[in-house]
Design a protein around this motif. Structure first.
Motif, PDB file in Angstrom:
ATOM      1  N   GLU A 157       0.729  -1.211   0.129  1.00 36.42           N
ATOM      2  CA  GLU A 157       0.005   0.003   0.183  1.00 36.42           C
ATOM      3  C   GLU A 157       0.984   1.187   0.090  1.00 36.42           C
ATOM      4  OE1 GLU A 157      -3.184  -0.092   2.920  1.00 36.42           O
ATOM      5  OE2 GLU A 157      -2.874   1.922   3.036  1.00 36.42           O
ATOM      6  N   GLY A 183       2.700   2.287  -3.047  1.00 35.60           N
ATOM      7  CA  GLY A 183       1.661   2.802  -4.121  1.00 35.60           C
ATOM      8  C   GLY A 183       1.195   4.303  -3.954  1.00 35.60           C
ATOM      9  N   GLU A 184       2.031   4.754  -2.641  1.00 35.70           N
ATOM     10  CA  GLU A 184       1.506   6.332  -2.297  1.00 35.70           C
ATOM     11  C   GLU A 184       2.405   7.267  -3.509  1.00 35.70           C
ATOM     12  OE1 GLU A 184      -0.466   7.525   0.173  1.00 35.70           O
ATOM     13  OE2 GLU A 184      -1.108   5.406   0.584  1.00 35.70           O
ATOM     14  N   ARG A 189       6.481   7.905  -5.119  1.00 33.68           N
ATOM     15  CA  ARG A 189       6.809   8.373  -6.507  1.00 33.68           C
ATOM     16  C   ARG A 189       7.799   9.530  -6.593  1.00 33.68           C
ATOM     17  NH1 ARG A 189       1.466  10.443  -9.804  1.00 33.68           N
ATOM     18  NH2 ARG A 189       1.857  12.023  -7.859  1.00 33.68           N
TER      19      ARG A 189
END
Lengths: 339, 319, 594
Positions: B212, B215-216, B220
């Protein structure tokens, strides 16, 4: 002068459970050194994916990327991961839409900036801190020496975005990609941020690739504009040309859909009819044809090429130049009559 | 922060009183054996049983008994004497704490040392063969009953009854100060058995959290800064994913310090958990009260520590 | 998992693992002479060595570490090794031998005076050290009546002494019926002649206790003498210099460590006491693990837990391990008690129907089958032999016979018809039953319910822990259900009175802690028992008790179904010595390390 960034025939597809998503379908763009290129389009147009692909952030197991992305002549798509990492952050930087979620919540702002520095240069922690403070000062943050020890959640939206910009520009990159940098901010703050980006750009001679759905932002800051729809560039040219003489039905729709202050409040909004297409099964021929009020039989079967209609004005539409100019004039008269 | 601490401590005290009262209530409400009759023996006359009942204070109303108990506890730190063998409950619990602590600490170290790396590897390669294999194995670890695993461990690896004579068997525990080597050897199997379910659970949790987190948006950004993937996964990803894990580990430690009954039983480790089990079997109210209270204290303290720790780990949390 | 069968004394825990499959066993291996009371034969002629350490494993702890309170077969394994009551036991016999006594007690012709002389040269262990006198035995018995000690059998066996307190005393009474004319003589004065008083002199309460040393412990609300006890036997519980054993040789629920008693003289005792040290290690809850540890040699004997049926089968089929296993009759029986105070079991005909319908085989299978012992047909068990068993008709006395003991539905129904139920099926309301909530007790209860359903009796079962079953339901007449299926009784010593009197004499029904579970109160039987209690002459006594056993059985107030035997396992490194008088527990004073 050669463009600092050249994107040639970029195709990006993603394999998903539902099928193959054609996110970017043959995009070619040039970014002039020190200039600002605005890419405008709605969600799903492929503009963000283009920006991420330039950064090399779409190198995923389920992605297929082809084409060329030349940074000063070096093709980023062919680079090894390690070499790409050297370039990322140092020569190209990217800032994102939501600065609260884009900054790490558990580390101090200064620490994150210092980390960006020390990833690429051997400097002592002390020196890095000093440079971080300098960077914060340059984005007009008050009391940067205290600010450096703050956490992202302790700051306002505008401050956060300034910090992100500082972090992105601290190493003096040649290209800054800004993906919706003001969308999450208040309108008043938006203007400040855009101002800031513009002034920094002038100071450091950084080229900016500004990705947004907001034409107002483009109008403020861009030199060149590229309009994207369903993974393709449909129109491209200098800002004035696009605003004064657009030649693509989609661009017309965009311009007409902007709510205006000088019409009666009861006047209806004029959205573009229809909804964005599926990128897994895009429409045949011109991707815009199902929504185009001026659609012709050939639009359904033939992909329109991006062809120059003028010196630096490119359009991808089957309408003849005369027809385009006639329709645009008709729309402008309508505007004048309405106000 | 000080006000918060004071408030929490007061609340903790209230909880402990409530827990004690509840234990008393449960003991007297639900049908359990009569401690006086058990103590008196099979041919004892009713008069004798009544005598013993009086001696143990069992003929007084429940609230009077509770009051006496609380008084002794608060004023003298006295937890009473066992109905079964008349030894001081407090001294018994304290003498058994080292065994329980040994068991707990070792198991915690092992399950974190296995669970976290496994979870990270799975998260970084989701849906790969390795990931699937690991998640499948962890399901077994979580589902297999501790007692069953314990028996299997003994039948395979115990130095007395196992197929391979590797580690100390049931009942071989000695205190660390007495014989470090035997202490260690007697705890290896219990550590792994106790850690098995936790390791599996933590691996899954770390995997889930890390996937999870990765994916934050800030991950990125970290990649966009050009950081190495290792740094992104560990310094940025794991750091955020581990915060809930650390706090959960703190709570689990608190619970285990109250005694891992099943593990202590099958391996015959003389810890607080065994003591609690024996107490319940023998309807030994003072011993039951003592162990429940101890368990409650550990859990409450663990909760408090974990909450404070959370504030240090996550600057967004402030008291 | 734990089944505590109460008795005059507590039977050792019969623990069966929940994972054990209670499948019937084919008749115990024919080749094994150990089945059903088989016993080790002639001792090794080779001289046995002294020295070494013996390890005994158990699941639970002793009931009381104080010998004046001990009342549990497992505890006796420790108590008789460290204490010397007036009389004691050798492993292979149920007979009593003088231990502290110099010779067997002499009973006067009217049966009311019993004289015992004690041996000279017996001394207490450190820190008391001095020689034992008759006053020490007197004190030991008297302290049992004090509530701080509260011995469970004091009133039952010593309550008839002249001057014995009638109710629990708040201080140690002085019983004038225990006279000590000199330091080595005890004269007991009884109010009535007694058939069991001499037998009771073998109980641990008669082991001497030094008054001057013990008084300070006995004066507390609950005596702490147990934690500071001194020994007279060949071994003592390891203590510190002041005599404290708590945390030294006695770690509750963990360990009891016996070391040699330096003041014990082999010249005064028939106990060989080969080993130097005996460790009773407690807390081994899993019977399979415990069994395998003994087989592997890392421990030597099982203290309170029998090997589970699966392990027993495996041992008996393994020629190298077979010889390590011994089956000893426990001396007691298990039975189904029917509450004779309330309908429907207040009716004799209905009880007879139950006695006919119950499938004894199925009941025995719930405990492992034939391995577990012979099916009981009355209450005095075979190990009593001429001490009442043969007098009660032996194996041939079976008032409710059926083919293969599997029950006789036809006869059961005919008795129901005689009771007025037309089709032989009960038509009344549900009956209640309180049973154990864990196997095997819960399984036994299920068999009972299923069998009763065959004659139309619907059973509502409440399941609780074993101890709760006894102390809150079956032992309290006010709360007692119609059926108590998980009861049984062990004799305190091999006298039939200890099997039948507390359990079936109407005068012994109490309001709490009652052991006459059927609440049987038949005047003629009560009178016979009261008479038999007073018979001093052994053969007349056994004759009468044998008859009483038959009478009680015929009332069908309780239906016996198992004369249980207990499997004892010994490691290869020790010589085995299962105690016949104590249901097969290991006699550590007779075991040697090979």
């Amino acid at each position: 002068m050669a463009p600092v960034l050249e994107i040639r025939d970029l195709h990006v597809t993603f394999r998903t459970r539902d099928g193959i998503v054609q996110a970017v379908d043959g995009v070619s763009l040039d970014l002039a050194r020190g200039g600002t290129l605005g890419i405008v389009g709605e969600s799903g147009s492929g503009k963000s994916v283009t920006g991420l692909t330039v950064m090399g952030l779409t190198r995923l197991p389920n992605a297929t990327i082809s084409g060329e992305v030349l940074l000063d002549g070096e093709d980023l798509l062919r680079l090894h991961d390690d070499r790409l990492r050297e370039i990322r952050g140092k020569r190209i930087a990217m800032i994102f839409q939501d600065p609260l979620s884009s900054l790490h919540p558990l580390y101090k702002v200064g620490w994150q900036i210092e980390e960006a520095i020390r990833a690429h240069e051997h400097v002592s922690p002390h020196a890095a801190r000093a440079r971080a403070i300098e960077a914060l000062r340059s984005v007009e943050i008050p009391s940067p020496a205290e600010f450096v020890d703050r956490y992202p959640h302790e700051l306002s939206g505008g401050m956060r975005q300034r910090a992100m910009i500082a972090m992105a520009l601290v190493l003096g990159p040649d290209v800054l990609i800004a993906d919706e940098p003001t969308t999450a901010l208040d309108v008043t703050v938006q203007a400040q941020i855009l101002e800031l980006i513009a002034s920094l750009q002038r100071e450091f001679h950084t080229a900016v690739l500004l990705i947004t759905h907001d034409l107002g932002v483009i109008a403020e800051t861009a030199d060149e504009v590229a309009v994207m729809y369903a993974g393709r560039v449909v129109e491209q040219g200098p800002l004035e040309t696009i605003l004064d003489g657009p030649e693509h039905p989609y661009t017309w729709g965009l311009l007409r859909s902007i709510p205006r202050l000088d019409v009666p409040r009861t006047a209806r909004l004029r959205p573009i009819e229809g909804s964005p297409p599926s990128l897994i099964h895009p429409p045949s021929g011109c991707h815009f044809h199902p929504r185009c009020p001026y659609v012709m039989p050939m639009c359904r079967s033939m992909d329109p090429e991006l062809l120059p209609s003028d010196a630096d004005h490119l359009v991808a539409c089957h309408l003849s130049p005369t027809e385009k100019r006639r329709i645009w004039r008709g729309l402008q008269l309508e505007e004048a009559a309405a106000s | 922060m000080t006000r918060y601490l004071v408030r929490r401590l007061l609340w903790a005290l209230a909880m402990l009183v409530a827990v004690s009262a509840l234990t008393f209530l449960i003991f007297y409400t639900f049908p359990s054996a009569d401690p006086a009759a058990l103590r008196a023996g099979r041919q004892a006359t009713p008069a004798l049983i009544a005598q013993i009942r009086h001696q143990l204070g069992l003929d007084q109303p429940v609230y009077v008994q509770f009051g006496t108990y609380m008084k002794d506890l608060v004023l003298h730190g006295d937890l009473g004497y066992s109905y079964q063998n008349n030894v001081s409950v407090r001294s018994e619990i304290f003498s058994r704490l080292p065994a329980t602590i040994s068991l707990t600490v070792g198991a915690v170290v092992i399950w974190l040392a296995i669970g976290i790396p496994v979870g990270v590897i799975s998260a970084v390669r989701p849906r790969s063969k390795l990931d699937r294999a690991v998640m499948g194995a962890s399901l077994v670890g979580i589902s297999a009953p501790v007692y069953f695993l314990g028996l299997i461990a003994l039948f395979l690896f115990a130095s007395d009854i196992g197929r391979v004579h590797l580690f100390g068997g049931a009942g071989s525990y000695v205190p660390l100060t007495q014989n470090p080597r035997q202490w260690f050897s007697s705890l290896v199997l219990p550590w792994f058995v106790l850690a098995a379910a936790f390791a599996a659970f933590y691996a899954r949790m770390v995997r889930g959290n890390l996937i999870e987190v990765l994916g934050e948006d800030y991950i990125r950004t970290a990649r966009a800064k050009g950081l190495s993937e290792r740094r992104v996964v560990f310094r940025h990803g794991l750091r955020a994913a581990l915060t809930p894990v650390v706090t959960l580990a703190g709570l689990d430690i608190g619970i285990l310090l109250g005694g891992a009954v099943l593990t202590e039983t099958v391996f015959n480790i003389p810890g607080v958990g065994r003591f609690a089990y024996d107490a319940i079997i023998n309807s030994d109210l003072p011993a039951i009260q003592g162990t429940v209270l101890f368990g409650a204290v550990f859990i409450i303290v663990a909760n408090l520590i974990v909450d404070i720790l959370y504030a240090f780990l996550d600057p967004r949390v402030r008291y | 998992m734990t089944t505590i069968v109460p008795s005059g004394r507590r039977r050792r825990l019969l623990v069966v693992a929940t994972t054990a499959v209670l499948v019937g066993v084919a008749a115990v291996a024919a080749g094994s002479s150990r089945a059903a009371g088989g016993y080790p034969t002639a001792p090794a002629t080779k001289k046995l060595q002294r020295g070494g350490t013996i390890t005994v494993l158990s699941a639970g702890d002793v009931d009381h570490i104080d010998p004046g309170q001990a009342y549990y077969s497992f505890t006796y394994e420790v108590t008789y090794a460290t204490q010397r009551p007036l009389l004691a036991f050798r492993p292979k016999s149920v007979q009593q031998y003088p231990d502290l006594a110099a010779a067997m007690p002499k009973v006067s012709s009217d049966g009311r005076t019993v004289t015992v002389h004690i041996k000279k040269g017996v001394r207490f262990s450190p820190p008391v050290n001095r020689a034992v006198t008759s006053a020490d035995v007197k004190y030991a018995i008297e302290r049992g009546f004090d509530t701080s000690v509260a011995n469970g059998y004091a009133a039952a066996y010593f309550g008839d002494l002249v001057g014995a307190p009638k109710s629990p005393a708040h201080r140690i009474p002085s019983i004038r019926g225990i006279q000590t004319p000199n330091s080595t003589t005890l004269v007991f004065k009884l109010q009535h002649p007694s058939g069991v008083f001499v037998g009771a002199l073998g109980l641990p309460m008669t082991a001497p206790v030094p008054a001057s040393y013990a008084r300070k412990f006995d004066n507390q609300t609950q005596s702490t003498y147990g934690l500071h006890q001194v020994a007279t036997g060949p071994y003592m519980i390891k203590s510190d210099a002041s005599g404290n054993i708590n945390g030294v040789g006695y770690q509750p629920n963990k360990l009891i460590e016996l070391v040699r008693n330096p003041n014990w003289s082999a010249k005064t005792s028939w106990r060989p006491a080969y080993a130097n040290q005996i460790d009773f290690k407690e807390g081994f809850q899993d019977p399979t693990v415990l069994t395998r540890q003994i087989l592997s040699g890392s421990a030597d004997a099982n203290g309170d837990t029998p090997p589970p049926p699966a392990e027993l089968r495996s041992i008996m089929s393994n020629s190298s391990e077979k010889g390590q296993l011994f089956f000893t009759p426990t001396g007691g029986s298990r039975y189904i008690a029917l509450n004779t105070r309330k309908a429907p079991f207040n009716r004799f005909d209905v009880r007879k129907a139950v006695a006919y319908v119950l499938d004894r085989n199925a009941l025995r299978l719930t405990r492992g089958g034939a391995i577990d012992g012979r099916i009981a047909t009355h209450f005095i068990d075979p190990s009593f032999k001429n001490l009442g068993f043969t007098q009660a008709g032996g194996f041939s006395f079976n008032p409710f016979p059926s083919k293969n003991f599997s029950g006789n539905l036809g006869l059961a129904k005919s008795w129901m018809r005689k009771a007025g139920f037309r089709n032989g099926l009960y038509t009344g309301p549900e009956v209640t039953m309180v049973s154990d909530n864990t196997p095997p007790g819960s399984n036994t209860a299920q068999v009972v319910a299923a069998d009763l359903a065959k004659i139309g009796i619907k059973v509502k079962t409440v399941s609780v822990t074993h101890a709760t079953m006894y102390t809150r339901f079956c032992g309290v007449p006010k709360n007692e259900p119609n059926i108590c299926p998980n009861v049984g009784w062990l004799p305190d010593f091999h006298q039939p009175q200890t099997v039948l009197d507390v359990t079936f004499n109407g005068k012994n029904i109490t309001s709490v802690n009652n052991s006459n579970w059927p609440l049987l109160n038949v005047r003629s039987i009560n009178n016979e028992m009261n008479r038999a209690e007073r018979i001093v002459n052994p053969s007349a006594r056994y004759e009468l008790w044998g008859k009483i056993d038959q009478q009680v059985t015929r009332t069908a107030a309780a239906i016996p179904w198992l004369w249980e035997q207990y499997p004892s396992l010994f490691s290869k490194r020790v010589t085995p010595a299962p105690e016949l008088w104590n249901g097969g527990g290991p006699d550590v004073t007779f075991m040697a390390v090979k």
